[in-house]
Design an enzyme around this catalytic site. Structure first.
Site, mmCIF file in Angstrom:
data_model
loop_
_atom_site.group_PDB
_atom_site.id
_atom_site.type_symbol
_atom_site.label_atom_id
_atom_site.label_comp_id
_atom_site.label_asym_id
_atom_site.label_seq_id
_atom_site.Cartn_x
_atom_site.Cartn_y
_atom_site.Cartn_z
ATOM 1 N N GLU A 58 102.520 119.072 85.454
ATOM 2 C CA GLU A 58 103.512 120.125 85.705
ATOM 3 C C GLU A 58 102.997 121.510 85.366
ATOM 4 O O GLU A 58 103.188 122.462 86.123
ATOM 5 C CB GLU A 58 104.815 119.855 84.948
ATOM 6 C CG GLU A 58 105.707 118.802 85.596
ATOM 7 C CD GLU A 58 105.268 117.377 85.302
ATOM 8 O OE1 GLU A 58 104.289 117.198 84.557
ATOM 9 O OE2 GLU A 58 105.904 116.434 85.814
ATOM 10 N N PHE A 83 111.336 118.040 83.044
ATOM 11 C CA PHE A 83 109.886 118.186 83.175
ATOM 12 C C PHE A 83 109.469 119.656 83.087
ATOM 13 O O PHE A 83 108.286 119.970 83.017
ATOM 14 C CB PHE A 83 109.380 117.561 84.484
ATOM 15 C CG PHE A 83 109.890 116.155 84.726
ATOM 16 C CD1 PHE A 83 110.283 115.353 83.653
ATOM 17 C CD2 PHE A 83 109.982 115.636 86.008
ATOM 18 C CE1 PHE A 83 110.766 114.064 83.865
ATOM 19 C CE2 PHE A 83 110.463 114.352 86.227
ATOM 20 C CZ PHE A 83 110.865 113.561 85.159
ATOM 21 N N HIS A 126 115.974 112.679 79.799
ATOM 22 C CA HIS A 126 116.186 112.916 81.235
ATOM 23 C C HIS A 126 117.568 113.493 81.533
ATOM 24 O O HIS A 126 118.136 113.221 82.581
ATOM 25 C CB HIS A 126 116.014 111.617 82.033
ATOM 26 C CG HIS A 126 114.594 111.193 82.211
ATOM 27 N ND1 HIS A 126 113.908 110.491 81.261
ATOM 28 C CD2 HIS A 126 113.723 111.381 83.238
ATOM 29 C CE1 HIS A 126 112.680 110.247 81.689
ATOM 30 N NE2 HIS A 126 112.538 110.781 82.886
#
Ligand SMILES: Cc1ncc(C[n+]2csc(CCOP(=O)(O)OP(=O)(O)O)c2C)c(N)n1
Ligand SMILES: [Mg+2]
Lengths: 327, 337
Positions: A58, A83, A126
């Site tokens: 990323e 992320f 998440h």
């Protein structure tokens, strides 16, 4: 008018912009197989050079998107809120700061499409709703579409904008369907929604309820719950947090004298805190009751279905807040 | 070697420009005029000049906190560089960037970065743009031995090799990251050894010899332009000064011995290049002195220019935040009074 899903709207915006401008390309993880749903068919249509599956890096590919944008390209990057942390160096030290630091030499026309999952048992790693973090780092535009119409129109505006745009695709809003006109039925032949202009989703007279991202749906649900009692909510969706249309919010509060802000981000230093603080300062004399903020509790997201729902705003919490400002 | 006399002299001119520029910065620092930190490039001039001599004007570079040498080597205007360091409105970045953030996009200098290794992905993206848009330019990024340990570096090298990007990774191995020696922080003998792990050539070169750096870079540029992908070059060099101006405490510490410094300073890149000019191009002492004198005058003029340049007006504070300003973008949005 055709009814479309949020994802369809994003996909349409992507295709239209890629067709319109050759410098637009998409990059991210697992795009070609459309793991997140919005990039299906892009590979067949535009080829490998414009639909790039990146390695799991990323920080590296966020930076590469920024670097490409400095040299005439207009990348659309797909990723997920949680992320972003891995790419923070590029997002803050470069994306936010480069233009100003270099005295205006840099143009960074990158759109980050950021899927924001939460409230689905994915646990703390998440379930991030981290847009407020970027409100505190000047230099990026922050976009939170809450329906398919805005998703398409704001996304197209983002791709054409010459600054870094972070577009947060709310996991609650994403399941919504809305009417999205066909281009042929639009005056300019296409759908563009401007930044910095709030949408008054529902007009009302008793309480102003500002909803951020998925908070808009909770506000609308609360409005329905309160309708039978004759309590009328005005629901405002700022649509973009940077730029933020405070004028529309302040004008509404001038009429209602009461404000509730609903924000799925954690409460401390949230978008809601910023809006509440600004109204407290600039709209104080219109207020007839203390402002109420309904935001996520200041704890990490727990996994168990017995616990997770407790932390987020709900229509019921919004109803309680409305009652509080009315008493 | 295929450098003619004019090119060799131009290299010397740029090396002198960096050296005297840095000497002037040190003087400005001691007189208390320097605003923030600055990291002198003295001792490493051959790396930037050797590398940039192999580039075209349209090629892009990016760099790091040791930031004055790279833009000067690429042809950046020393007046505007000095004005930037003094925070003046005529600086490259109108006084918004300072020493660690020199940039001149008009000649391919995409900017120096204060966060170690942070510009490596940016330069990789520039190379990606060149490839996708068939733009034909190459990208070259300067970074240190310390930076080579950052994930940003590894991620970028992997992507660049994977996609055959036209980029040169130019590692300036000056032996230290502040006080941490590269022997204590890099797991292999040489940073360039890591290239094989990404599937690209790794070239080790004498970073005190501008011609050697030019040769290595020229081959890397050829590869890049031919679509053969990236190259990692490790130039062994040495910083003759402190890590940054004002770090006297560190100078006195024992992280590098006086003998080591003295030994390294025997290989002054300016002296090495001056000798090479005489050997290869039959430049005379007089011609070399002439270059030095001209550059000295140029730097004196730059300092004068920077000192006389006005500071930015307070009204400039909010300028240059947005490329596409729209209704309610912050700045105009300061509703909170
Ligand atoms: C991410 C990050 N960590 C730490 C620092 C502090 N710092 C500035 S320069 C430097 C050393 C860098 O060493 P190297 O990359 O070898 O470059 P050199 O200074 O030797 O030219 C450090 C640790 C920083 N600027 N950025
Ligand atoms: Mg070093």
């Amino acid at each position: 008018m055709p009814v479309k899903t949020y994802i369809q709207a994003i996909a349409e915006a992507t295709i239209e912009e890629m067709e319109r401008d050759e410098s637009v390309f998409t990059m991210g993880e697992d795009l070609r197989q459309s793991v997140y749903g919005a990039t299906a068919g892009l590979l067949e249509r535009f080829g490998e050079d414009r639909v790039i599956d990146t390695p799991l890096s990323e920080n590296g590919f966020f930076g590469a998107a920024l670097g490409a944008s400095l040299c005439g390209m207009r990348p659309i990057v797909e990723t997920v809120t949680s992320f972003l942390w891995v790419g923070m160096d590029q997002l803050i030290s470069q994306a936010s700061k480069m233009r100003y630091m270099f005295g205006g030499q840099a143009e960074l026309p990158v759109t980050f499409r950021i899927r924001m999952f939460y409230a689905r048992g994915a646990a703390a790693h998440h379930s991030d709703r981290n847009y407020p973090i970027f409100m505190n780092t000047p230099g990026q535009k922050i976009i939170c579409p809450t329906n398919a119409y805005d998703a398409k129109g704001l996304m197209k505006t983002a791709v054409r904008d010459n600054d870094v745009c972070l577009l947060f695709e709310d996991g609650i809003a994403i399941s919504s369907r809305t009417e999205v006109p066909d281009n042929k039925d639009l005056p300019g032949g296409e759908l563009l929604v401007p930044f910095g202009v709030a949408n008054t989703v529902r007009a009302g007279s008793d309480v102003t309820v500002v909803g951020i991202a998925g908070g808009v749906q909770h506000a609308l649900d609360a409005a329905k719950l309160l309708e039978p009692e004759g309590i009328s909510l005005e629901v405002i969706d700022p649509r973009t947090l940077v730029p933020l249309d405070m004028e529309t919010i302040l004008k509404s509060v001038e009429r209602t004298g009461r404000l509730v802000v609903v924000d799925p981000a954690h409460k401390m230093c949230s978008a809601a805190s910023e809006i509440a603080a600004t109204v407290a300062q600039d709209g104080f004399w219109s207020l007839q009751a203390p402002i109420q903020v309904v935001a996520s509790e200041q704890v990490n997201v727990p996994y168990s279905p017995a616990l997770e729902p407790l932390i987020y705003p709900t229509p019921e919490k919004v109803v309680a807040a409305v009652r509080a400002v009315l008493n | 070697m295929a450098l003619d006399k004019q090119q060799l002299e131009e290299m010397y001119r740029r090396m002198c420009r960096i050296r005297y520029f840095e000497e002037a910065v040190i003087e400005i620092h001691s007189s208390g005029e320097l605003i923030g930190p600055a990291h002198p490039y003295i001792g490493e001039e051959a790396v930037a000049v050797g590398a940039c001599t192999a580039l075209e004007d349209s090629d892009r570079i990016a760099g790091n906190h040791r930031s004055h040498g790279h833009p000067i080597a690429k042809g950046g205007d020393v007046k505007r560089a000095m004005a930037e360091i003094l925070g003046k409105s005529d600086g490259f970045c109108k006084g918004k960037g300072g020493s660690m953030h020199l940039a001149d996009f008009s000649i391919g200098i995409l900017g120096e970065s204060g966060i170690v290794a942070s510009s490596v992905p940016i330069a990789t993206g520039a190379a990606l743009a060149s490839k996708l848009g068939k733009k034909g330019f190459v990208s070259l990024v300067f970074f240190g031995d310390g930076a080579s340990n950052q994930g940003a570096c590894h991620e970028s090298m992997n992507m660049a090799a994977l996609w055959d990007l036209p980029i040169i990774f130019m590692c300036e191995n000056n032996g230290y990251a502040i006080t941490t020696s590269y022997r204590n922080s890099v797991s292999v003998e040489h940073v360039s050894d890591r290239a094989s792990a990404y599937g690209m050539p790794g070239i080790l070169v004498d970073g005190q010899d501008a011609i050697a750096v030019w040769e290595a870079t020229t081959e890397a540029v050829r590869r890049a332009r031919a679509g053969e992908g990236p190259t990692l070059i490790e130039a062994m060099t040495y910083r003759f000064e402190d890590h940054s101006l004002g770090l006297d405490r560190i100078r006195k510490s024992a992280y590098r011995s006086q003998e080591e410094v003295d030994e390294a300073m025997k290989r002054d890149p300016l002296k090495i290049h001056r000798a090479a000019m005489m050997t290869h191009a039959f430049s005379t002492e007089l011609e070399c002195d002439e270059i030095e004198n001209t550059v000295r005058a140029e730097i004196a003029e730059a300092v004068e220019f920077a000192r006389n340049s006005p500071f930015p007006e307070p009204g400039a504070l909010f300028d240059d935040m947005w490329a596409t300003p729209v209704k309610n973008t912050p700045v105009s949005q300061s509703t909170r009074r």
